[in-house]
Design a protein around this motif. Structure first.
Motif, mmCIF file in Angstrom:
data_model
loop_
_atom_site.group_PDB
_atom_site.id
_atom_site.type_symbol
_atom_site.label_atom_id
_atom_site.label_comp_id
_atom_site.label_asym_id
_atom_site.label_seq_id
_atom_site.Cartn_x
_atom_site.Cartn_y
_atom_site.Cartn_z
ATOM 1 N N ILE A 1 -4.463 -3.437 17.700
ATOM 2 C CA ILE A 1 -3.141 -4.038 17.481
ATOM 3 C C ILE A 1 -2.122 -2.906 17.478
ATOM 4 N N ILE A 2 -1.124 -2.990 18.361
ATOM 5 C CA ILE A 2 -0.084 -1.958 18.402
ATOM 6 C C ILE A 2 1.250 -2.611 18.066
ATOM 7 N N ALA A 3 2.039 -1.913 17.261
ATOM 8 C CA ALA A 3 3.314 -2.472 16.812
ATOM 9 C C ALA A 3 4.149 -1.372 16.196
ATOM 10 N N GLY B 1 4.308 -6.339 11.105
ATOM 11 C CA GLY B 1 3.290 -7.306 10.688
ATOM 12 C C GLY B 1 1.896 -7.036 11.214
ATOM 13 N N LYS B 2 1.602 -5.784 11.572
ATOM 14 C CA LYS B 2 0.288 -5.460 12.144
ATOM 15 C C LYS B 2 -0.836 -5.665 11.124
ATOM 16 N N ALA C 1 -3.884 -8.538 10.986
ATOM 17 C CA ALA C 1 -5.307 -8.191 10.863
ATOM 18 C C ALA C 1 -5.955 -8.979 9.718
ATOM 19 N N ASP C 2 -5.228 -9.125 8.600
ATOM 20 C CA ASP C 2 -5.739 -9.921 7.464
ATOM 21 C C ASP C 2 -6.030 -11.361 7.879
ATOM 22 N N ARG C 3 -5.094 -11.969 8.647
ATOM 23 C CA ARG C 3 -5.264 -13.370 9.056
ATOM 24 C C ARG C 3 -6.439 -13.524 10.015
ATOM 25 N N LEU C 4 -6.650 -12.545 10.898
ATOM 26 C CA LEU C 4 -7.790 -12.621 11.831
ATOM 27 C C LEU C 4 -9.112 -12.578 11.056
ATOM 28 N N SER D 1 2.915 -16.690 13.171
ATOM 29 C CA SER D 1 3.393 -16.142 11.905
ATOM 30 C C SER D 1 2.162 -15.665 11.138
ATOM 31 N N ALA D 2 1.992 -14.361 11.046
ATOM 32 C CA ALA D 2 0.815 -13.813 10.359
ATOM 33 C C ALA D 2 0.822 -14.181 8.880
ATOM 34 N N LYS D 3 2.024 -14.263 8.296
ATOM 35 C CA LYS D 3 2.110 -14.576 6.869
ATOM 36 C C LYS D 3 1.688 -16.015 6.586
ATOM 37 N N GLN D 4 2.139 -16.952 7.445
ATOM 38 C CA GLN D 4 1.836 -18.359 7.241
ATOM 39 C C GLN D 4 0.542 -18.811 7.923
#
Length: 600
Positions: free
Chosen positions: A11-13, A18-19, A23-26, A164-167
């Motif tokens: 993951i590049i950012a 939100g990188k 990763a947490d959501r994956l 949205s990684a947070k949601q």
């Protein structure tokens, strides 16, 4: 695992896009970790990483995904550091992947580091999956930012995955895109072993853990392996994959990412980018792209209390176990006593090391002014590498000095171009070109001397653009420059810790500012203290700390004036003697103040 079902990606950012959250959501979506092991920024395990919102040490983690086609795939996420100081580690981590997720914040748009890391990924021929993150924010501009991504990559709107990684929105679509768009590794299982080290970390019980990707062949427990960069041999004791903890499997096959222990006592033996092969069937072709990591910024670290020298050495040695890019050698300063000359990858790397020394080892240290590495050509034609002002030969012996330059790009709203041009001119920047990414974002290219941007350039850039501009630079190259050594003398004694190598045009202003600052910080003595800034034998600035005066005539209540004159003459002679044998102690604040003085 069947090779066709392995997917290696990164993951590049830009920072704060939100990188780590993605990763947490994956990990959460694939149930790679139990709920009690999950936390925010799971892969960032250092307090400094969490506080600053950056990744300092890269990580690799494996998880399985049951796709919509009813097949199970092995996904290896190779996380990368986000800052330009760690560009080489990023490039090696990317070379261990076949694809990359390019994450862009829907409210901020494309930033300088996004572009820089994208170019690194394209150099490694990776498949790029554009991801538009933070679409749930009220300030999100998904269509505008999507247009920027389309202009940058030449893709279509359908290629961009919004999430949205947070949601947790869009994570399933992203996992399916990873399966269908990123190709499997293409290595040959029957060829001699070729594995690339992309990171290493020290374990106090087992020695160094090497994180590798097996390009060709297989690696198993009890194999006798060879590191091609230093020809050192080791026997593999344990091998497997990581999922926050170590999971031994006994073997790593072609295309897999994992770790191994081989009783390696020094992290410096496991160089990032090195090729690992077997002693019995060695490969003839090492993997391309390996270079020795060289420090870019040098500074002296001295204990605040001289008796703590041994403890500081022990602390640095322990830090070096986990950070092979840290270099240090003992040095002595007339002003600060015994300490160490340390080499860092950049100013952020230096900040992290000094902060870890304070937090983890409770060491109170004094930093000297950071320097870069110069190439000095003497009149005899000999080239000398200099990373400290004390190493610079006398001015009469030097034919020319070359300093490191970097090519950099600044992405900013067009409203602040004037401010950036002024700041860049003050820092000896050379304008190259400007490119408009959209109506609201411009990409300006400059060449800068590395010494001008390692101090506070980033802070000044953020201040002059209200925080909107982003900045990134490449690896340095050397150019001829008009540089001089500026010495600071206190009562004719040179204070080597305050010496700097500086451009001739800036020397007078810097010398005057430094003398004025020292005049305020050095406490008054019973004798006069003269502070001078000098280039060779030429004094370019001077300041004086006035002497404290004892009223020796207070006991004279009358009588002849000659009594008073006699007492004053005796005091004058005593002050002369005191000045000859008296020493001036430079307070610690003076060395810290030198770091903050403008060089413009």
């Amino acid at each position: 695992m069947i090779q066709e079902r392995i997917r290696n990606f990164s993951i590049i950012a830009h920072i704060d896009h939100g990188k780590s959250t993605l990763a947490d959501r994956l990990l959460e979506a694939t149930q790679a970790l139990r709920d009690r092991d999950m936390k925010m920024q799971t892969l960032d395990d250092m307090d400094i990483e969490r506080e600053r919102g950056i990744t300092i040490k890269s990580h690799a983690i494996r998880f399985d995904y049951h796709a919509d086609d009813k097949k199970t795939y092995q996904l290896n996420l190779i996380d990368t550091p986000g800052h330009v100081d760690f560009t080489y580690e990023v490039s090696r981590s990317l070379s261990a992947c076949e694809g990359a997720l390019l994450v862009v914040d829907a409210s901020q748009g494309i930033e300088a580091q996004t572009v820089s890391n994208l170019y690194l990924a394209l150099e490694n021929d990776l498949t790029i999956i554009p991801v538009l993150n933070k679409i749930d924010l009220p300030a999100a501009r998904p269509e505008e930012v999507a247009a920027e991504i389309i202009d940058l990559l030449g893709c279509t709107r359908e290629d961009i995955i919004t999430c949205s990684a947070k949601q947790g929105i869009g994570i399933h679509d992203l996992l399916e895109a990873i399966i269908h768009e990123i190709p499997p590794p293409q290595g040959d299982p029957k060829a001699p072993l070729r594995a690339m080290i992309f990171d290493s970390i020290y374990d106090s019980y087992k020695g160094t853990a090497c994180y590798v990707k097996v390009i060709d062949g297989t690696m198993a427990r009890k194999d006798l392996i060879l590191f091609l960069s230093n020809n050192k041999q080791f026997e593999v004791d344990e091998i497997g994959y990581r999922r926050l903890k170590y999971f031994p499997t006994g073997i790593l096959q072609t295309g897999e990412v994992g770790y191994f222990f081989a009783a390696i006592k020094k992290v410096s033996d496991t160089k990032v980018g090195d090729t690992v092969t077997k002693v019995k069937e060695p490969t003839k072709d090492p993997l391309p792209g390996f270079v020795e990591i060289k420090p870019m910024v040098f500074a002296g670290l001295y204990p605040a209390i001289a008796e703590d020298y041994t403890q500081l050495r022990e602390s640095l040695e322990k830090l070096k176990l986990n950070d092979a890019s840290l270099n240090f050698t003992p040095e002595t300063s007339a002003a600060l006593g015994f300490g160490f000359r340390c080499g860092f990858l950049g100013l952020l790397h230096m900040e992290i090391i000094t902060e870890r020394l304070a937090r983890e080892y409770d060491r109170h240290i004094i930093n000297t002014v950071p320097n870069v590495e110069y190439h000095v050509i003497t009149n005899a034609g000999k080239e000398i590498t200099v990373d400290s002002p004390s190493q610079l030969p006398e001015a009469g012996e030097v034919e020319r000095i070359e300093e490191p330059y970097v090519d950099c790009q600044i992405i900013t709203p067009p409203d602040y171009i004037g401010n950036i041009m002024k700041l860049s001119t003050d820092r000896r920047g050379e304008y190259k070109n400007i490119e408009y990414l959209s109506t609201t974002r411009a990409n300006i290219s400059f060449s800068f001397p590395l010494a001008e941007i390692i101090f506070d350039f980033h802070d000044k850039l953020k201040s002059s653009t209200r925080g909107y501009a982003s900045f990134d630079y490449s690896l340095p190259y050397y150019r001829l420059s008009n540089l001089v050594k500026l010495d600071v003398k206190v009562n004719d004694d040179a204070v080597d810790a305050l010496s700097v190598i500086i451009h001739r045009e800036r020397a007078f202003h810097y010398g005057r500012a430094l003398c004025e600052k020292l005049q305020q910080l050095i406490p008054r003595q019973m004798f006069e203290v003269i502070i001078q800034a000098a280039i060779g034998n030429r004094i370019i600035s001077r300041a004086t700390v006035r002497a404290l005066r004892k009223n020796v005539t207070a006991k004279c209540y009358g009588g002849d004036i000659t009594r008073k004159r006699k007492l004053l003459e005796r005091q004058k002679e005593g002050k002369k003697r005191m000045k000859q044998i008296g020493s001036v102690e430079i307070p610690q604040e003076a060395f810290l103040a030198a770091l903050k003085i403008e060089r413009t």
